[in-house]
Design a protein around this motif. Structure first.
Motif, PDB file in Angstrom:
ATOM      1  N   ALA A 189      -8.311   2.130  11.968  1.00 16.71           N
ATOM      2  CA  ALA A 189      -9.324   1.070  11.154  1.00 16.71           C
ATOM      3  C   ALA A 189     -10.669   1.291  11.971  1.00 16.71           C
ATOM      4  O   ALA A 189     -11.662   0.963  11.577  1.00 16.71           O
ATOM      5  CB  ALA A 189      -8.574  -0.236  11.285  1.00 16.71           C
ATOM      6  N   THR A 234     -11.657  -9.499   5.368  1.00 19.12           N
ATOM      7  CA  THR A 234     -10.829  -8.835   4.601  1.00 19.12           C
ATOM      8  C   THR A 234      -9.678  -9.303   4.496  1.00 19.12           C
ATOM      9  O   THR A 234      -8.625  -9.260   3.407  1.00 19.12           O
ATOM     10  CB  THR A 234     -10.830  -7.386   5.209  1.00 19.12           C
ATOM     11  OG1 THR A 234     -12.091  -6.677   5.301  1.00 19.12           O
ATOM     12  CG2 THR A 234      -9.795  -6.384   4.476  1.00 19.12           C
ATOM     13  N   ASP A 258     -12.379   0.457   4.619  1.00 21.44           N
ATOM     14  CA  ASP A 258     -11.011   0.132   4.163  1.00 21.44           C
ATOM     15  C   ASP A 258     -10.211   1.394   3.443  1.00 21.44           C
ATOM     16  O   ASP A 258      -9.043   1.566   3.815  1.00 21.44           O
ATOM     17  CB  ASP A 258     -11.108  -0.940   3.400  1.00 21.44           C
ATOM     18  CG  ASP A 258     -10.285  -2.430   4.068  1.00 21.44           C
ATOM     19  OD1 ASP A 258     -10.044  -2.253   5.204  1.00 21.44           O
ATOM     20  OD2 ASP A 258     -10.027  -3.581   3.259  1.00 21.44           O
ATOM     21  N   SER A 309      -9.732   4.148   6.108  1.00 20.36           N
ATOM     22  CA  SER A 309      -8.602   3.904   6.876  1.00 20.36           C
ATOM     23  C   SER A 309      -7.424   3.883   6.442  1.00 20.36           C
ATOM     24  O   SER A 309      -6.444   4.254   7.130  1.00 20.36           O
ATOM     25  CB  SER A 309      -8.936   2.310   7.425  1.00 20.36           C
ATOM     26  OG  SER A 309      -7.887   1.915   8.252  1.00 20.36           O
ATOM     27  N   ARG A 353      -1.764  -0.904   1.751  1.00 17.67           N
ATOM     28  CA  ARG A 353      -1.821  -1.005   3.277  1.00 17.67           C
ATOM     29  C   ARG A 353      -0.480  -1.011   3.827  1.00 17.67           C
ATOM     30  O   ARG A 353       0.754  -1.461   3.566  1.00 17.67           O
ATOM     31  CB  ARG A 353      -2.443  -2.257   3.705  1.00 17.67           C
ATOM     32  CG  ARG A 353      -4.079  -2.501   3.061  1.00 17.67           C
ATOM     33  CD  ARG A 353      -4.405  -3.923   3.479  1.00 17.67           C
ATOM     34  NE  ARG A 353      -5.318  -4.316   2.636  1.00 17.67           N
ATOM     35  CZ  ARG A 353      -6.420  -4.164   2.801  1.00 17.67           C
ATOM     36  NH1 ARG A 353      -6.835  -3.504   3.841  1.00 17.67           N
ATOM     37  NH2 ARG A 353      -7.630  -4.411   2.037  1.00 17.67           N
TER      38      ARG A 353
END
Length: 502
Positions: free
Chosen positions: A183, A217, A311, A314, A489
Motif C-alpha cells: 500500500a 479511506t 487503492d 494496492s 481488501r
C-alpha cells in the motif's frame, strides 16, 4: 396569526402525508419486484433481509457473495435483496451485465458513489452525462503509450524502494504483513505519477497527507457499511464525520497547493518543464493553460486519480501475492520467465516496455488473480431509462449493483472456477467466452481509463520482487478474511515469509 392547535394539525398533516408517500413508494416497489429471484431465506416485515448481513464487513461481504451466487446458480442473472424496505437490484450474469455496461445511456453511477462526492467532487469516477463524456474524451490522451513510458520510470524506482523496505524481513526470516508495504509503495507511485511530488510513504514518516489519506479511506469504508450514516447532515454531526472533514481539508489543501505551484512553474518556466519527466498533473495544467479545464476541474481529476490509482492497485497486488504464495509451481514458473528475460543482464535493474511485453506468463497470472479476487468487486449503476433485463422490467432510476466476483466464479463460463489456473487465459482457452464474463476493469464506455497503467505497475512490482526474492511461506488463501466495499481488501492483511534467492 395561526394558533398553536392549527399549527399542530398542519405539522401532523405534513408528517402524515410524508409517511403515506413513503409507504406508497414501498408498496409500489414491492409489487414491481416481488417476483424477482432473491435469497432463499425469507424477508421479514420492515427488516427485509437485513438480519443476514449483521456481524461486520467480513461477514456482510461473505453473505452477499453467498446470496448472489445462489441466485446465479438457480439460473438467474438478475435478483433483488430487501434491505429493510428498499430493494437492492443485483446482476449476477454476463448477459445482464452487458445490457448495462455496453449501453452509453445507463452511464450514471449508483447513488452509492455519492459518498465519494465530498472528496472527489464530480471527477471522472463520479460524474455522468455530458460532463463525463467530455471529460473522458479530454483525459483519454493522457494515458497514451509515450506518457505511460515516463510513468514506467517511476514504477521502477518505487518498486526498488519497496524491495529495500521488505529486505530486512528476508534477512530476519520473520513473518510480516506484505499488504502494508504494498500500500505504501503504490501510494508513493501514484503521488509521483499523478502530482510529480514525493510523500515518502515507504519511509513511514509522519506526513500529514499520507495520514489524512489513510484515515479518509478508513472512515469511508466504515461509512459505506452504515446506511444510517449516509445522510450528510447526520454524518456531519458525529465524530467520524467531523474527523473526515478535517482530513478532507488536509487532502484538498495539499492537492490545491501542488496544482497552483505547478501552474506558476509551467507559466514561467515552460521550456524547463518540457525537458523533465511529465506527471499527470502537468498534462492537466497544460489543458488549464488552453482554457479547457479550471483549477477546480484539475483538482477533481487529481484527487480521483489518487484514489483510483492507489487503492485498487494496492489491493490487486496484495491478492496477486496471495495467489502466487499459495501456488509454488506458479512462482517457480514465473521466476524461470523472469530469469530468462534477465539472462546476461545481471547489472540491469530497470524493466523496459519490451521486457513487460515478454512477461507473458506473468500477465496470465495477474489476469487469473483478478478473476478470483477482483480489486473492484461491485460496480454500481443507475438505469437512465426504462429497460428489461433477464425478463424483468426495471424503471428509469433503478439502482443496480453488478457483482464482478460472482460473475467471475460462474461455472458456466469458468471450469472449476475457484481453482487458480493462469493458463485458462491463454488465447486458445480464453477465446469463445462471453466478453462480459470477465470484468476486472469494468467494460463498455465507462471501463477503467487507467487499466494499462495498473497492469504496468502490477507487472513491474511482481517481476522486481520475484527476481530478488522467493516466498518461503504464505498464509493459506482460505484463512485470509475478505471484506468488500468499493475495493476488495484483505481485512487483516496477508502474512508471509520471504527469502533472498540464491
Amino acid at each position: 396569526m395561526l394558533n398553536a392547535s392549527t399549527l399542530t394539525w398542519i405539522c401532523l398533516t405534513v408528517i402524515g402525508l410524508a409517511i403515506l408517500k413513503m409507504i406508497l413508494k414501498q408498496v409500489k416497489c414491492w409489487i414491481l419486484f416481488r417476483n424477482m429471484p432473491g435469497p432463499e431465506e425469507p424477508a421479514y416485515p420492515v427488516l427485509g433481509h437485513s438480519l443476514l448481513f449483521l456481524g461486520g464487513p467480513v461477514k456482510l461481504y461473505k453473505e452477499l457473495h453467498r446470496v448472489m451466487s445462489g441466485i446465479r446458480d438457480r439460473g438467474h442473472q438478475l435478483g433483488r435483496i430487501w434491505l429493510s424496505t428498499l430493494p437492492i437490484i443485483v446482476i449476477t450474469g454476463p448477459e445482464a451485465a452487458e445490457t448495462i455496461l455496453r449501453s452509453s445511456r445507463h452511464n450514471e453511477k449508483s447513488a452509492f458513489y455519492d459518498l465519494f462526492h465530498p472528496w472527489l467532487k464530480r471527477g471522472l469516477l463520479t460524474s455522468h452525462g455530458d460532463k463525463w463524456k467530455s471529460r473522458r474524451r479530454l483525459l483519454t490522451p493522457t494515458f497514451h503509450f509515450e506518457i505511460l513510458h515516463d510513468f514506467l520510470e517511476v514504477m521502477n524506482e518505487q518498486s526498488n524502494a519497496f524491495l529495500r523496505k521488505i529486505e530486512p524481513h528476508a534477512a530476519h526470516k520473520d513473518t510480516f504483513d506484505i499488504a502494508w508495504p504494498i500500500a505504501l509503495c503504490t501510494l508513493d507511485t501514484i503521488c509521483h505519477t499523478a502530482m510529480g511530488v514525493s510523500v515518502h510513504a515507504l519511509d513511514e514518516k509522519d506526513d500529514g497527507y499520507v495520514h489524512a489519506l489513510g484515515r479518509t479511506t478508513t472512515l469511508l469504508q466504515r461509512r459505506m457499511w452504515s446506511p444510517w450514516l449516509w445522510s450528510e447532515t447526520i454524518y456531519s454531526l458525529i465524530n467520524d464525520g467531523k474527523e473526515a472533514q478535517q482530513h478532507l481539508d488536509t487532502l484538498h489543501q495539499f492537492t490545491r497547493k501542488v496544482i497552483t505551484e505547478r501552474v506558476v512553474e509551467m507559466h514561467h518556466h515552460e521550456g524547463l518543464l518540457k525537458k523533465k519527466r511529465q506527471a499527470f498533473l502537468d498534462m492537466l495544467v497544460s489543458m488549464y493553460e488552453k482554457e479547457k479545464l479550471s483549477l477546480d476541474d484539475i483538482q477533481e481529476e487529481v484527487d480521483t486519480f489518487m484514489f483510483e490509482g492507489h487503492d485498487t492497485t494496492s489491493a490487486a497486488l496484495a491478492w496477486a501475492f496471495l495467489m502466487i504464495g499459495n501456488h509454488k509451481e506458479v512462482e517457480m514458473k514465473l521466476q524461470d520467465e523472469i530469469d530468462a528475460l534477465f539472462e546476461n543482464k545481471a547489472q540491469r535493474y530497470q524493466l523496459t516496455m519490451d521486457d513487460l511485453k515478454k512477461l507473458t506468463y506473468l500477465e496470465l497470472v495477474i489476469k487469473e488473480s483478478l478473476r478470483i479476487l477482483p480489486a473492484v468487486p461491485i460496480i454500481g449503476r443507475k438505469t437512465s431509462e426504462n429497460c428489461v433485463i433477464d425478463g424483468h422490467y426495471l424503471p428509469a432510476g433503478t439502482e443496480i449493483f453488478l457483482f464482478t466476483q460472482v460473475i467471475h466464479h460462474d461455472p458456466k463460463y469458468w471450469e472449476n472456477p475457484l481453482e487458480f489456473k493462469p493458463e485458462r487465459f491463454a488465447t486458445e482457452e480464453f477465446e469463445g467466452r462471453h466478453p462480459f464474463s470477465y470484468l476486472p476493469f469494468s467494460a463498455g464506455p465507462r471501463n477503467c481509463i487507467g487499466q494499462r497503467f495498473a497492469m504496468m505497475e502490477l507487472k513491474v512490482v511482481l517481476a522486481s520482487f520475484l527476481r530478488k526474492f522467493e516466498i518461503e511461506w504464505c498464509q493459506p488463501a482460505e484463512d485470509v478474511q475478505v471484506m468488500g466495499d468499493s475495493i476488495l481488501r484483505p481485512y487483516n492483511g496477508i502474512q508471509m515469509r520471504i527469502a533472498l534467492r540464491g
